[in-house]
Design a protein around this motif. Structure first.
Motif, PDB file in Angstrom:
ATOM      1  N   THR A  55       0.199  63.815  21.371  1.00 46.08           N
ATOM      2  CA  THR A  55      -0.251  63.489  20.014  1.00 46.08           C
ATOM      3  C   THR A  55      -0.949  62.125  20.024  1.00 46.08           C
ATOM      4  O   THR A  55      -0.962  61.415  21.041  1.00 46.08           O
ATOM      5  N   GLN A  56      -1.489  61.753  18.876  1.00 45.00           N
ATOM      6  CA  GLN A  56      -2.109  60.439  18.766  1.00 45.00           C
ATOM      7  C   GLN A  56      -1.066  59.339  18.974  1.00 45.00           C
ATOM      8  O   GLN A  56      -1.350  58.305  19.585  1.00 45.00           O
ATOM      9  N   ALA A  57       0.131  59.573  18.479  1.00 44.66           N
ATOM     10  CA  ALA A  57       1.210  58.606  18.699  1.00 44.66           C
ATOM     11  C   ALA A  57       1.511  58.456  20.190  1.00 44.66           C
ATOM     12  O   ALA A  57       1.821  57.358  20.671  1.00 44.66           O
ATOM     13  N   GLY A  58       1.416  59.563  20.924  1.00 39.47           N
ATOM     14  CA  GLY A  58       1.614  59.511  22.361  1.00 39.47           C
ATOM     15  C   GLY A  58       0.533  58.698  23.051  1.00 39.47           C
ATOM     16  O   GLY A  58       0.803  57.904  23.962  1.00 39.47           O
ATOM     17  N   LEU A  59      -0.706  58.898  22.621  1.00 45.00           N
ATOM     18  CA  LEU A  59      -1.809  58.116  23.169  1.00 45.00           C
ATOM     19  C   LEU A  59      -1.635  56.633  22.852  1.00 45.00           C
ATOM     20  O   LEU A  59      -1.903  55.766  23.697  1.00 45.00           O
ATOM     21  N   ASP A  60      -1.164  56.343  21.647  1.00 43.16           N
ATOM     22  CA  ASP A  60      -0.910  54.949  21.264  1.00 43.16           C
ATOM     23  C   ASP A  60       0.177  54.337  22.136  1.00 43.16           C
ATOM     24  O   ASP A  60       0.118  53.145  22.482  1.00 43.16           O
ATOM     25  N   ALA A  61       1.180  55.139  22.487  1.00 42.01           N
ATOM     26  CA  ALA A  61       2.269  54.643  23.330  1.00 42.01           C
ATOM     27  C   ALA A  61       1.790  54.315  24.736  1.00 42.01           C
ATOM     28  O   ALA A  61       2.353  53.442  25.414  1.00 42.01           O
ATOM     29  N   GLU A  63      -1.231  53.113  25.393  1.00 39.61           N
ATOM     30  CA  GLU A  63      -2.271  52.087  25.350  1.00 39.61           C
ATOM     31  C   GLU A  63      -1.877  50.771  26.042  1.00 39.61           C
ATOM     32  O   GLU A  63      -2.723  50.169  26.730  1.00 39.61           O
ATOM     33  N   PRO A  64      -0.631  50.303  25.923  1.00 43.19           N
ATOM     34  CA  PRO A  64      -0.279  49.063  26.634  1.00 43.19           C
ATOM     35  C   PRO A  64      -0.384  49.174  28.151  1.00 43.19           C
ATOM     36  O   PRO A  64      -0.414  48.151  28.845  1.00 43.19           O
ATOM     37  N   TYR A  65      -0.432  50.395  28.664  1.00 40.82           N
ATOM     38  CA  TYR A  65      -0.485  50.627  30.104  1.00 40.82           C
ATOM     39  C   TYR A  65      -1.906  50.950  30.578  1.00 40.82           C
ATOM     40  O   TYR A  65      -2.112  51.279  31.748  1.00 40.82           O
ATOM     41  N   ARG A  66      -2.853  50.852  29.697  1.00 39.52           N
ATOM     42  CA  ARG A  66      -4.229  51.176  30.056  1.00 39.52           C
ATOM     43  C   ARG A  66      -4.827  50.063  30.914  1.00 39.52           C
ATOM     44  O   ARG A  66      -4.675  48.880  30.622  1.00 39.52           O
ATOM     45  N   VAL A  67      -5.508  50.445  31.975  1.00 40.95           N
ATOM     46  CA  VAL A  67      -6.160  49.474  32.854  1.00 40.95           C
ATOM     47  C   VAL A  67      -7.377  48.897  32.131  1.00 40.95           C
ATOM     48  O   VAL A  67      -8.245  49.643  31.689  1.00 40.95           O
ATOM     49  N   TYR A 184       1.757  52.078  35.169  1.00 40.00           N
ATOM     50  CA  TYR A 184       3.017  51.731  34.504  1.00 40.00           C
ATOM     51  C   TYR A 184       3.522  50.346  34.877  1.00 40.00           C
ATOM     52  O   TYR A 184       4.085  49.633  34.043  1.00 40.00           O
ATOM     53  N   GLU A 185       3.319  49.955  36.145  1.00 41.38           N
ATOM     54  CA  GLU A 185       3.912  48.716  36.634  1.00 41.38           C
ATOM     55  C   GLU A 185       3.045  48.107  37.732  1.00 41.38           C
ATOM     56  O   GLU A 185       2.180  48.771  38.312  1.00 41.38           O
ATOM     57  N   THR A 186       3.286  46.853  38.010  1.00 39.32           N
ATOM     58  CA  THR A 186       2.587  46.163  39.086  1.00 39.32           C
ATOM     59  C   THR A 186       2.871  46.883  40.404  1.00 39.32           C
ATOM     60  O   THR A 186       4.026  47.176  40.727  1.00 39.32           O
TER      61      THR A 186
END
Length: 297
Positions: A55-61, A63-67, A184-186
């Motif tokens: 969902t859009q909420a999933g895509l928003d979740a 976003e902080p992990y986007r390169v 997701y992580e370094t």
């Protein structure tokens, strides 16, 4: 904040337009059907997915992990590739008709990474030719590339390292999927090996790098592609500069800062690939073995 398993499943859902069965999810994510069922239930309750689709909420979740950017370290001379590098920077050398750096740039573009930065030095003006194919590239000059090791290039872009890949620009990438839209992580890309004489990592049971060294057994051979989260990128900006300004700092490799000299500040995971995914061409003889057009009579 989402868990690593939730992250992996959401990313999988972004990669297909069709509904993915839970059996397929289990196979692709290499987890049990029970774990898939539990994670799907959690994501549905959070409104991150519905009827097997994100969902859009999933895509928003996600976003902080986007390169946000890909930074290419491309300032060096490439002395072991002489004579071909006497007139051409190593990343611009063609292998079977394709510039080495293009294999990486194409992957970054396909992954939708919005910002591409190239740190250049030796014969730097030649990199301008890349603008015809990749007009959005931004160049950063390293004026002391011939006086210091590659830590000097990292210092030049130290404030750009959040949510960023750092890539050695002379790697011949064969698997474009290694460059991803979300991380997701370094992590540091590496190849699990029984033994190697090359740079490698020792890790703990969680896949966190505990040591960087030359040569080892049952270890991970280092590949020059890494990703740095927002928090680690901020720390790295300060730590790079501190080590660089210390006695002998100019002789360091940039990755030694988070992996050796300031390793207490980081948890860097290994991200595994296979030897066929990527090739580092170190010498002119290795280039000739891959591309016979460089073989002379």
């Amino acid at each position: 904040m989402i868990t690593k398993r939730e992250f992996d499943m959401l990313v999988l859902l972004t990669e297909t337009k069709e509904v993915v069965s839970q059996r397929d999810m289990a196979e692709r994510l290499k987890i049990s059907a029970e774990a898939v069922n539990k994670t799907v239930k959690e994501l549905t309750e959070k409104n991150y997915c519905k009827n097997g689709q994100i969902t859009q909420a999933g895509l928003d979740a996600l976003e902080p992990y986007r390169v946000k950017r890909a930074i290419f370290v491309a300032a060096g001379f490439g002395s072991r590739m002489v004579p071909i590098t006497l007139n051409t920077p190593k990343p611009l050398v063609r292998v079977n008709g394709t510039r080495i750096i293009d294999t990486l740039l194409d992957a970054a573009v396909e992954a939708g990474i919005p910002e591409i930065v190239i740190v250049r030095g030796y014969l730097g003006e030649q990199f301008d030719q890349l603008l015809y194919k990749y007009p959005n590239i931004r160049f950063v000059e390293n004026p002391i590339y011939n006086e210091a090791n590659n830590i000097s290039s990292a210092v030049c872009v130290r404030y750009l390292l959040q949510n960023a890949y750092v890539l050695e620009a002379d790697l011949l990438l064969r698997n474009k999927k290694l460059i991803r839209k979300y991380e997701y992580e370094t992590n540091f890309l590496s190849i699990p090996v029984e033994s190697t004489d090359d740079w490698c990592f020792a890790t703990d049971h969680n896949g966190v790098i505990t040591e960087e060294k030359i040569g080892g057994t049952d270890c991970h051979q280092m590949v020059g592609i890494s990703y740095w989260s927002e928090a680690d990128g901020i720390k790295l900006a300060n730590d790079l500069n501190e080590v660089y300004l210390s006695q002998g700092g100019k002789e360091r490799y940039w990755e030694q800062v988070p992996l050796v000299y300031k390793k207490e500040n980081y948890q860097v995971h290994v991200r595994e690939c296979i030897a066929e995914d990527i090739t580092e061409i170190d010498t002119f003889n290795e280039l000739k073995a891959i591309d016979n057009r460089y073989v002379t009579g």
